[in-house]
Design an enzyme around this catalytic site. Structure first.
Site, PDB file in Angstrom:
ATOM      1  CG  HIS A  64      -3.849  -3.938   3.718  1.00 36.46           C
ATOM      2  ND1 HIS A  64      -2.674  -3.407   4.508  1.00 36.46           N
ATOM      3  CD2 HIS A  64      -4.419  -2.732   3.065  1.00 36.46           C
ATOM      4  CE1 HIS A  64      -2.281  -2.308   4.052  1.00 36.46           C
ATOM      5  NE2 HIS A  64      -3.419  -1.450   3.516  1.00 36.46           N
ATOM      6  CB  CYS A 106      -1.014   0.428   1.193  1.00 31.33           C
ATOM      7  SG  CYS A 106      -2.331   1.416   0.812  1.00 31.33           S
TER       8      CYS A 106
END
Lengths: 242, 462
Positions: A191, A94
């Site tokens: 994630h 991310c």
């Protein structure tokens, strides 16, 4: 044998369970009798060349991401770039992934410079892309994770994606690509955290690190029954929710 | 009489009754939604009628227990209290709760309301209820897929508070984010926190969120960290530090899973002790929050003490039920900090009983289960407890425990509820106690399964 894991910005960029990736790397080393040391490296702390075997960099909130971007404009970023060019394995998720591209363009304000390791750039978006993701990767097979980002990452002509999204938004919600690959570096929006449920990725990083430090070494297999159960239940969940 | 409001209240109450009669659930959300469709100003009209006003309780952890304690204290003090008890803390749930306690002419039967508000709904709730007191408990990383980043939550809260010039703000300043957020409002702020070095942790846990100074970005230094990022802190960068405490808890005594007590030290008062049939340091924070809010409302210490002594565990918060000769203790887990505290409570009480951890990933739980990896489960691996996991994402929980060093032989992945409950109970010997740790929707499913087995009442009857 011993490996040293460098956890970049551990205190400031560690969101949505990203730390699970560090736990997965360390445990999968230990279960094979390889000693694993984790060193956290924060803003303002110098990066010593040749000291680390694996790099991990997680996601963070805007303010912390800006601080990290500035921290890497200079010798620290240069060292990280050299390590990756020389084959050091790295996983960035991310926010960390975005800063390995060429730049991040926020909604307003100045362009945030990246390291340019990936031929990619990110633009702030207005829609948040949230949910379970399933990715098909030629190199690593089926990968599962959870994405939560509003930045949209676009790959340049020299960039190779990590895979194609089967379920989920991926890099930008448009071109079906997810993540980016360069030498032994992996950047992505997964994630979950990504490594425990996709142990083949963790083992790829460990193997690359061992090869670089100790020469050709075969990785001992582990009993990944529980990992496979969790992986397939997450894939089923992705199919049911998207 | 306001015909529109009256209609809204009528629709809300009738639909709530219908939903319960039909066995569709608690009827705690849809009726409120219908009421606001009939009269969008229903909540503000109803709350304006309360002669002693509203108290809005907000925070990531402890809202339900704290609101319950405060409502019990107010009842002890002789007030008629309106309260959203079933944990329905969005605008619609709060509207339904007040409508439930109103006449069909739209008159509220009560003097004061104690309302818990969801983090995301907080700005809308305070805008519509214009509370007399806002009680702020803490801000943790919780369901970030729903709420967005903590900074965003903190900003919207700050804006909502600034737009409420008449409200007193009772705030836990052990939370640096809340202390910074209310800094500009110091003239109408009542601070509370712990003054107890013995409860300090050796180090900040991994799930600690606000360990960075909100003003200048420098990592904070802790003189004592009590629970996650809550503690006595100062910033080496700009000198920001925990403000002085108006109401403090000291001489804290935690007695296993049964009781806790502490001394309340407030300005201009002799210190006095409170004693509660709940456990865990997080309940010290909850009780202290209720004490501080009650003091801000002018309630005398004897009445506060009596109210806390009369408080019982809320739905799924260390609730004990008996089933087939076995004892089940149910503790809701919602986020890494809550889970850390349950682990701390179990390991410090040296409990080695079997555990069942139920993880769901529906909207109310947070769809992202990666929070399991932000919790510190490593201490559980040191105990002898066998652990069973279940729920929609039971396999994720088992995997987390494996990487925490928990022996795989003592781990078992069970199915979803109700099967997981039956399998777990049959693993317990007669007379044995088992601990069940469910996420929110798993708790609802567990409650349903227990009710079907004739054990516990449905939650909306509590």
């Amino acid at each position: 044998m011993e490996l040293t894991i460098c956890w970049l910005y551990a205190r400031t960029m560690n969101i949505y369970g990203d730390r699970g990736n560090v736990l997965a790397l360390a445990q999968r080393c230990r279960w094979r009798g390889i000693e694993a040391r984790v060193i956290e490296l924060g803003v303002g702390e110098p990066l010593e060349p040749g000291r680390y075997d694996i790099f991990f960099w997680g996601g963070g909130q805007d303010r912390e991401q800006v601080a990290a971007a500035h921290d890497l404009q200079g010798p620290k970023g240069e060292t990280l770039r050299c390590e990756i060019e020389e084959g050091a394995p790295l996983l960035a998720i991310c926010g960390g992934y975005q800063l390995l591209g060429r730049f991040y363009r926020p909604q307003r304000g100045e362009l945030l410079p990246g390291l340019g390791i990936f031929d990619a750039w990110t633009e702030a978006g207005s829609r948040r892309m949230i949910g379970n993701v399933v990715v098909e990767s030629e190199e690593f097979g089926e990968l599962v994770g959870f994405e939560n980002h509003s930045g949209r990452t676009f790959l340049g002509p020299r960039a190779r994606p990590l895979g194609r999204v089967r379920i989920g938004w991926g890099n930008n919600g448009e071109d079906k690509t997810e993540g980016c690959r360069y030498r032994n570096a992996i950047g992505c929006y997964l994630h979950g955290p990504v490594l425990p449920k996709n142990p083949q990725l963790a083992d790829f990083l460990i193997e690359a690190a061992l090869r670089r430090r100790y020469g050709e070494i075969a990785l001992l297999p582990l009993d990944d029954t529980l990992e496979r159960v969790a992986q397939s239940s997450a894939v089923r969940r992705a199919q049911a929710t998207r | 009489m306001d015909p529109r409001l009256s209609l809204a209240v009528g629709v809300s109450r009738l639909s709530a009754t219908a939903i319960r009669r039909l066995g569709w659930g608690g009827g705690t959300a849809l009726p409120g939604l219908l009421a606001s469709l009939v009269d969008p100003a229903a909540l503000s009209k109803l709350s304006r009628q309360l002669p002693a006003g509203c108290v809005v309780v907000a925070g990531t952890n402890g809202k339900t227990t704290t609101a319950r304690m405060l409502a019990t204290i107010l009842k002890q003090a002789g007030h008629r209290v309106v309260h959203n008890r079933a944990g329905s803390n969005l605008v619609r749930g709060i509207t339904a709760a007040i409508a439930e306690q109103s006449s069909l002419l739209g008159r509220v039967r009560g003097e004061i309301a104690v309302l818990e508000a969801d983090e995301a709904a907080f700005p809308a709730v305070v805008r519509q209820t214009s509370p007399r007191i806002v009680l702020l408990l803490n801000l943790f990383r919780d369901q970030l897929d729903r709420y967005g980043e903590l900074d965003t939550v903190a900003r919207t809260w700050g804006e909502a508070l600034t737009a409420l010039p008449a409200a007193s703000i009772v705030v836990n300043v052990d939370d640096p984010a809340l202390a910074a957020l209310t800094d500009q409002l110091a003239s109408r702020r009542l601070t509370f926190g712990l003054a107890e070095q013995r409860c300090a942790l050796d180090q900040l846990p991994h799930a600690a969120d606000a360990a960075v100074c909100r003003r200048c970005g420098t990592p904070l230094t802790y003189r004592a960290a009590f629970l996650s990022h809550l503690g006595d802190y100062w910033c080496p960068g700009c000198g920001f530090e925990r403000p002085p405490l108006d109401v403090a808890a000291r001489a804290i005594a935690l007695e296993g899973l049964e009781r806790l007590s502490f001394e309340v030290a407030a300005l201009g008062q002799q210190p006095w002790r409170v004693d509660i049939a709940l456990s865990g340091l997080y309940n010290v924070y909850n009780a202290l929050a209720a004490v501080a809010a009650a003091q801000a409302l002018g309630i005398a210490p004897e009445l506060i003490r009596a109210g806390l002594a009369a408080t019982r565990a809320a739905f799924g918060r260390l609730e004990r039920v008996c089933y087939r000769d076995r004892s089940l203790v149910i503790v809701l887990i919602k986020n890494p900090t809550g889970l850390n505290e349950v682990v701390r409570m179990l390991t410090s009480a040296r409990i080695e009983a079997p555990l069942l951890i139920l993880i769901n990933d529906l909207d109310a739980d947070g769809r992202d289960v990666s929070w399991l990896w932000d919790a510190d489960l490593e201490p559980l691996a040191q105990t002898g407890s066998p652990v069973f996991t279940g729920g929609i994402r039971g396999a994720d929980m088992a995997l987390r425990l494996k990487y925490a060093g928990f022996p795989v032989e003592r781990l078992r992945v069970l199915d979803d509820l109700p099967g997981a409950l039956d399998a777990f109970v049959s693993e317990l010997a007669p007379g044995q106690t088992g601990y069940i740790l469910p996420t929110y929707t798993a708790l609802l499913a567990l409650r349903r399964a227990l009710a079907e087995r004739g054990v516990a009442p449905a939650f909306w009857r509590q």
